[in-house]
Design a protein around this motif. Structure first.
Motif, PDB file in Angstrom:
ATOM      1  N   HIS A 258      36.772  30.816 -15.557  1.00  0.00           N
ATOM      2  CA  HIS A 258      35.874  31.160 -14.131  1.00  0.00           C
ATOM      3  C   HIS A 258      35.471  30.109 -13.764  1.00  0.00           C
ATOM      4  O   HIS A 258      35.148  28.553 -13.987  1.00  0.00           O
ATOM      5  CB  HIS A 258      33.932  31.731 -15.147  1.00  0.00           C
TER       6      HIS A 258
ATOM      7  N   ASP B  98      21.322  21.788 -24.672  1.00  0.00           N
ATOM      8  CA  ASP B  98      22.701  21.756 -25.396  1.00  0.00           C
ATOM      9  C   ASP B  98      22.833  20.297 -25.634  1.00  0.00           C
ATOM     10  O   ASP B  98      24.041  19.328 -24.705  1.00  0.00           O
ATOM     11  CB  ASP B  98      23.969  22.304 -24.676  1.00  0.00           C
TER      12      ASP B  98
ATOM     13  N   PHE C 238      32.232  30.479 -18.658  1.00  0.00           N
ATOM     14  CA  PHE C 238      31.363  29.482 -18.182  1.00  0.00           C
ATOM     15  C   PHE C 238      31.137  28.672 -18.380  1.00  0.00           C
ATOM     16  O   PHE C 238      29.362  28.099 -17.819  1.00  0.00           O
ATOM     17  CB  PHE C 238      30.619  29.815 -16.472  1.00  0.00           C
TER      18      PHE C 238
ATOM     19  N   ASN D 109      29.923  24.690 -20.631  1.00  0.00           N
ATOM     20  CA  ASN D 109      30.523  23.666 -19.957  1.00  0.00           C
ATOM     21  C   ASN D 109      31.465  23.007 -20.872  1.00  0.00           C
ATOM     22  O   ASN D 109      31.383  21.271 -20.849  1.00  0.00           O
ATOM     23  CB  ASN D 109      28.456  22.352 -20.945  1.00  0.00           C
ATOM     24  N   GLY D 110      32.328  24.135 -21.738  1.00  0.00           N
ATOM     25  CA  GLY D 110      33.061  23.292 -21.939  1.00  0.00           C
ATOM     26  C   GLY D 110      34.427  22.701 -21.455  1.00  0.00           C
ATOM     27  O   GLY D 110      35.184  21.096 -22.175  1.00  0.00           O
TER      28      GLY D 110
ATOM     29  N   MET E 204      31.937  18.814 -20.106  1.00  0.00           N
ATOM     30  CA  MET E 204      32.538  18.148 -21.467  1.00  0.00           C
ATOM     31  C   MET E 204      33.507  17.079 -21.909  1.00  0.00           C
ATOM     32  O   MET E 204      32.961  15.296 -21.601  1.00  0.00           O
ATOM     33  CB  MET E 204      31.650  18.617 -22.044  1.00  0.00           C
TER      34      MET E 204
ATOM     35  N   GLY F 206      36.692  35.216 -17.932  1.00  0.00           N
ATOM     36  CA  GLY F 206      37.048  32.856 -18.030  1.00  0.00           C
ATOM     37  C   GLY F 206      35.779  32.976 -18.147  1.00  0.00           C
ATOM     38  O   GLY F 206      34.414  33.446 -17.694  1.00  0.00           O
TER      39      GLY F 206
ATOM     40  N   GLU G  24      21.647  19.645 -31.865  1.00  0.00           N
ATOM     41  CA  GLU G  24      21.925  21.098 -30.815  1.00  0.00           C
ATOM     42  C   GLU G  24      20.913  21.931 -30.765  1.00  0.00           C
ATOM     43  O   GLU G  24      20.757  22.558 -32.290  1.00  0.00           O
ATOM     44  CB  GLU G  24      23.216  21.058 -30.661  1.00  0.00           C
TER      45      GLU G  24
ATOM     46  N   ILE H 231      23.948  26.034 -22.695  1.00  0.00           N
ATOM     47  CA  ILE H 231      26.083  25.407 -22.685  1.00  0.00           C
ATOM     48  C   ILE H 231      26.726  26.014 -21.780  1.00  0.00           C
ATOM     49  O   ILE H 231      27.426  25.777 -21.220  1.00  0.00           O
ATOM     50  CB  ILE H 231      25.635  26.515 -24.280  1.00  0.00           C
TER      51      ILE H 231
ATOM     52  N   THR I 220      31.653  14.877 -31.711  1.00  0.00           N
ATOM     53  CA  THR I 220      32.048  16.845 -32.033  1.00  0.00           C
ATOM     54  C   THR I 220      33.396  17.299 -31.450  1.00  0.00           C
ATOM     55  O   THR I 220      34.053  16.231 -31.170  1.00  0.00           O
ATOM     56  CB  THR I 220      30.496  17.323 -31.749  1.00  0.00           C
ATOM     57  N   ASP I 221      33.411  18.447 -30.344  1.00  0.00           N
ATOM     58  CA  ASP I 221      34.288  19.155 -30.114  1.00  0.00           C
ATOM     59  C   ASP I 221      34.760  18.208 -28.458  1.00  0.00           C
ATOM     60  O   ASP I 221      35.725  18.031 -28.000  1.00  0.00           O
ATOM     61  CB  ASP I 221      34.329  21.061 -29.740  1.00  0.00           C
ATOM     62  N   ASP I 222      33.576  17.416 -28.399  1.00  0.00           N
ATOM     63  CA  ASP I 222      33.181  17.591 -26.535  1.00  0.00           C
ATOM     64  C   ASP I 222      34.387  16.239 -26.593  1.00  0.00           C
ATOM     65  O   ASP I 222      34.991  16.014 -25.703  1.00  0.00           O
ATOM     66  CB  ASP I 222      31.284  16.304 -26.118  1.00  0.00           C
TER      67      ASP I 222
ATOM     68  N   ALA J 219      33.147  29.362 -29.224  1.00  0.00           N
ATOM     69  CA  ALA J 219      33.567  30.075 -29.317  1.00  0.00           C
ATOM     70  C   ALA J 219      35.040  30.495 -28.677  1.00  0.00           C
ATOM     71  O   ALA J 219      36.178  31.017 -29.063  1.00  0.00           O
ATOM     72  CB  ALA J 219      33.046  31.498 -29.258  1.00  0.00           C
ATOM     73  N   GLY J 220      35.213  30.370 -27.301  1.00  0.00           N
ATOM     74  CA  GLY J 220      36.440  30.830 -26.604  1.00  0.00           C
ATOM     75  C   GLY J 220      37.505  29.596 -27.126  1.00  0.00           C
ATOM     76  O   GLY J 220      38.700  30.170 -26.847  1.00  0.00           O
ATOM     77  N   PRO J 221      37.480  28.370 -26.579  1.00  0.00           N
ATOM     78  CA  PRO J 221      38.427  27.482 -26.679  1.00  0.00           C
ATOM     79  C   PRO J 221      39.431  28.369 -28.404  1.00  0.00           C
ATOM     80  O   PRO J 221      40.765  27.707 -27.180  1.00  0.00           O
ATOM     81  CB  PRO J 221      38.332  26.390 -26.748  1.00  0.00           C
TER      82      PRO J 221
ATOM     83  N   HIS K  26      38.566  27.437 -19.387  1.00  0.00           N
ATOM     84  CA  HIS K  26      37.123  27.891 -18.937  1.00  0.00           C
ATOM     85  C   HIS K  26      37.896  27.930 -17.463  1.00  0.00           C
ATOM     86  O   HIS K  26      37.492  27.265 -16.022  1.00  0.00           O
ATOM     87  CB  HIS K  26      36.288  26.989 -18.262  1.00  0.00           C
TER      88      HIS K  26
HETATM   89  N1  AR6 Z   1      29.803  35.823 -20.151  1.00  0.00           N
HETATM   90  C1  AR6 Z   1      29.419  35.729 -21.115  1.00  0.00           C
HETATM   91  N2  AR6 Z   1      29.445  34.104 -21.935  1.00  0.00           N
HETATM   92  C2  AR6 Z   1      29.639  33.695 -21.775  1.00  0.00           C
HETATM   93  C3  AR6 Z   1      30.343  33.537 -20.606  1.00  0.00           C
HETATM   94  C4  AR6 Z   1      30.704  34.478 -19.968  1.00  0.00           C
HETATM   95  N3  AR6 Z   1      32.255  34.855 -18.513  1.00  0.00           N
HETATM   96  N4  AR6 Z   1      31.767  32.652 -20.367  1.00  0.00           N
HETATM   97  C5  AR6 Z   1      30.758  31.412 -21.634  1.00  0.00           C
HETATM   98  N5  AR6 Z   1      29.390  32.114 -22.143  1.00  0.00           N
HETATM   99  P1  AR6 Z   1      32.973  29.018 -24.738  1.00  0.00           P
HETATM  100  P2  AR6 Z   1      32.810  25.572 -24.339  1.00  0.00           P
HETATM  101  C6  AR6 Z   1      28.928  31.692 -23.494  1.00  0.00           C
HETATM  102  O1  AR6 Z   1      33.176  29.577 -25.926  1.00  0.00           O
HETATM  103  O2  AR6 Z   1      32.412  26.030 -23.000  1.00  0.00           O
HETATM  104  C7  AR6 Z   1      30.016  23.434 -28.142  1.00  0.00           C
HETATM  105  O3  AR6 Z   1      29.065  23.616 -29.096  1.00  0.00           O
HETATM  106  C8  AR6 Z   1      28.620  32.557 -24.850  1.00  0.00           C
HETATM  107  O4  AR6 Z   1      27.781  32.424 -25.054  1.00  0.00           O
HETATM  108  O5  AR6 Z   1      33.887  29.402 -23.310  1.00  0.00           O
HETATM  109  O6  AR6 Z   1      33.243  24.540 -25.319  1.00  0.00           O
HETATM  110  C9  AR6 Z   1      29.817  21.947 -27.488  1.00  0.00           C
HETATM  111  O7  AR6 Z   1      29.118  21.388 -27.867  1.00  0.00           O
HETATM  112  C10 AR6 Z   1      29.765  31.602 -24.627  1.00  0.00           C
HETATM  113  O8  AR6 Z   1      30.233  31.211 -26.250  1.00  0.00           O
HETATM  114  O9  AR6 Z   1      33.028  27.189 -25.800  1.00  0.00           O
HETATM  115  C11 AR6 Z   1      29.604  22.785 -26.606  1.00  0.00           C
HETATM  116  O10 AR6 Z   1      27.475  22.518 -26.267  1.00  0.00           O
HETATM  117  C12 AR6 Z   1      29.104  29.791 -24.999  1.00  0.00           C
HETATM  118  O11 AR6 Z   1      28.299  30.319 -23.252  1.00  0.00           O
HETATM  119  C13 AR6 Z   1      29.937  23.872 -26.463  1.00  0.00           C
HETATM  120  O12 AR6 Z   1      30.313  24.781 -27.646  1.00  0.00           O
HETATM  121  C14 AR6 Z   1      30.616  28.777 -24.443  1.00  0.00           C
HETATM  122  O13 AR6 Z   1      31.741  28.926 -23.523  1.00  0.00           O
HETATM  123  C15 AR6 Z   1      31.017  24.064 -25.358  1.00  0.00           C
HETATM  124  O14 AR6 Z   1      31.324  25.833 -25.725  1.00  0.00           O
END
Ligand code: AR6
Ligand code: MG
Length: 318
Positions: A158, A262, A122, A124-125, A128, A120, A28, A229, A51-53, A93-95, A156
């Motif tokens: 957005h 990713d 965008f 890929n969480g 996935m 919100g 990754e 991502i 992992t989290d996926d 970071a978001g979830p 998510h």
């Molecule tokens: N504005 C700016 N950046 C954004 C935005 C936004 N509206 N939305 C997402 N990002 P997150 P996930 C960027 O945190 O989708 C694990 O490693 C921002 O950098 O919602 O669940 C899995 O294996 C943010 O931190 O988490 C996947 O690879 C990032 O997108 C991944 O994390 C991820 O969005 C899944 O992450």
């Protein structure tokens, strides 16, 4: 379709998530992956830890089975509970912020909208983890779309995060329903998805997926759709990897990892697509027997199959 074949495909979709996730995780965030490293994955994959996926895919399946369908509050709380038990799975970071809000009483359909300055996520969480929704509702595409969107909005909110989950779910449902005995029509899948894509960025990416030649290299795929991502990069990338090798689970998943970026999430979504189409029996034995959680994933796949059969009976006239 006969029940044994369908069971193989349900199990293939969920094991495909975990196998792709676990194989892709060590790479990754790197650049494109060299073929020697990919060959090593085939010969000696090492410990296949998810992992989290996969952790979130398990949560979605657990909630759908427990509630006999989608229940937003239960699904949000299941995600939060699982995170609390194993926070070290590599979550974005978001979830975790959403989980905290939900556990403190914010409604499940409000918390996700508060992230990223109110836009919100965008990421890929949501895409996935969406395979269980596609399996449970595969007979009713409108329901696949509605539940994929609602489940995505938990974390998510957005539009582009939601749409990534909807397209991945539609692709899994399409492939579950496909007859694997007749030659695969690549255009049919892409056109089916184009019809469901609302945002210009997804329509443009799917157009590019269609224009890629059968011998497109990893560099060509990354140039056309990306490997990031963001849902609007990772989902089209997974579709490309699957379409590059529709008849081979291992080639499709290794192609996904070769894209770099990713890797775990692109390979996880490619694994769901390929597993849904080819079934568990097409996954190399060391991968499907060696991956963490294989037994639990099979149990949940079978429970989702029973749930889907129950939905069919409800729809049949008395
Ligand atoms: N504005 C700016 N950046 C954004 C935005 C936004 N509206 N939305 C997402 N990002 P997150 P996930 C960027 O945190 O989708 C694990 O490693 C921002 O950098 O919602 O669940 C899995 O294996 C943010 O931190 O988490 C996947 O690879 C990032 O997108 C991944 O994390 C991820 O969005 C899944 O992450
Ligand atoms: Mg990832």
């Amino acid at each position: 379709m006969e029940q044994d074949r369908l069971r193989d495909r349900f199990r293939g979709a969920l094991l495909g998530v975990a196998v792709g996730d676990a194989l892709g995780a060590p790479f990754e965030g790197m650049g494109m992956v060299h073929s020697a490293d990919l060959e090593r994955l085939h010969a000696a994959p090492g410990r296949l830890c998810y992992t989290d996926d996969t952790h979130m895919t398990l949560g979605m399946a657990e909630s759908l089975v427990a509630m006999r369908g989608f229940d937003g509050e239960n699904m949000a709380r299941t995600f939060a509970r699982n995170f609390r038990q194993e926070p070290w799975r590599g979550y974005g970071a978001g979830p975790p912020q959403v989980f905290r809000m939900v556990e403190e009483g914010t409604p499940w359909d409000k918390a996700g909208r508060m992230l990223f300055g109110g836009t919100g996520s965008f990421g890929n969480g949501a895409a996935m983890r969406v395979a269980p929704c596609a399996l449970a509702y595969h007979q009713d595409l409108e329901k696949v779309i509605a539940v994929a969107a609602q489940s995505a909005s938990i974390t998510h909110a957005h539009q582009l995060g939601i749409e990534g989950a909807v397209l991945q779910a539609c692709a899994v449902a399409f492939l579950i329903r496909c007859n694997a005995r007749v030659p695969f029509e690549k255009r049919a899948l892409v056109e089916f998805l184009e019809f469901r894509a609302a945002s210009p960025v997804y329509r443009q990416k799917l157009e590019r997926v269609k224009s890629l030649t059968p011998d497109a290299t990893a560099a060509d795929i990354v140039r056309q759709v990306g490997n990031g991502i963001e849902a609007y990069e990772a989902v089209p990338a997974a579709i490309c990897a699957f379409l590059r090798h529709p008849d081979s689970f291992s080639k499709a998943v290794l192609c996904a990892i070769s894209l770099g970026g990713d890797t775990d999430t692109i390979a996880c979504m490619t694994g769901a697509l390929s597993g849904a189409y080819l079934g568990e029996s097409a996954i190399p034995v060391p991968w499907r027997e060696g991956v963490e959680g294989a037994g639990r994933l099979r149990e949940l796949a079978d429970a989702l199959l029973a749930l889907a059969a129950g939905f069919r009976q409800q729809e049949e006239p008395e």
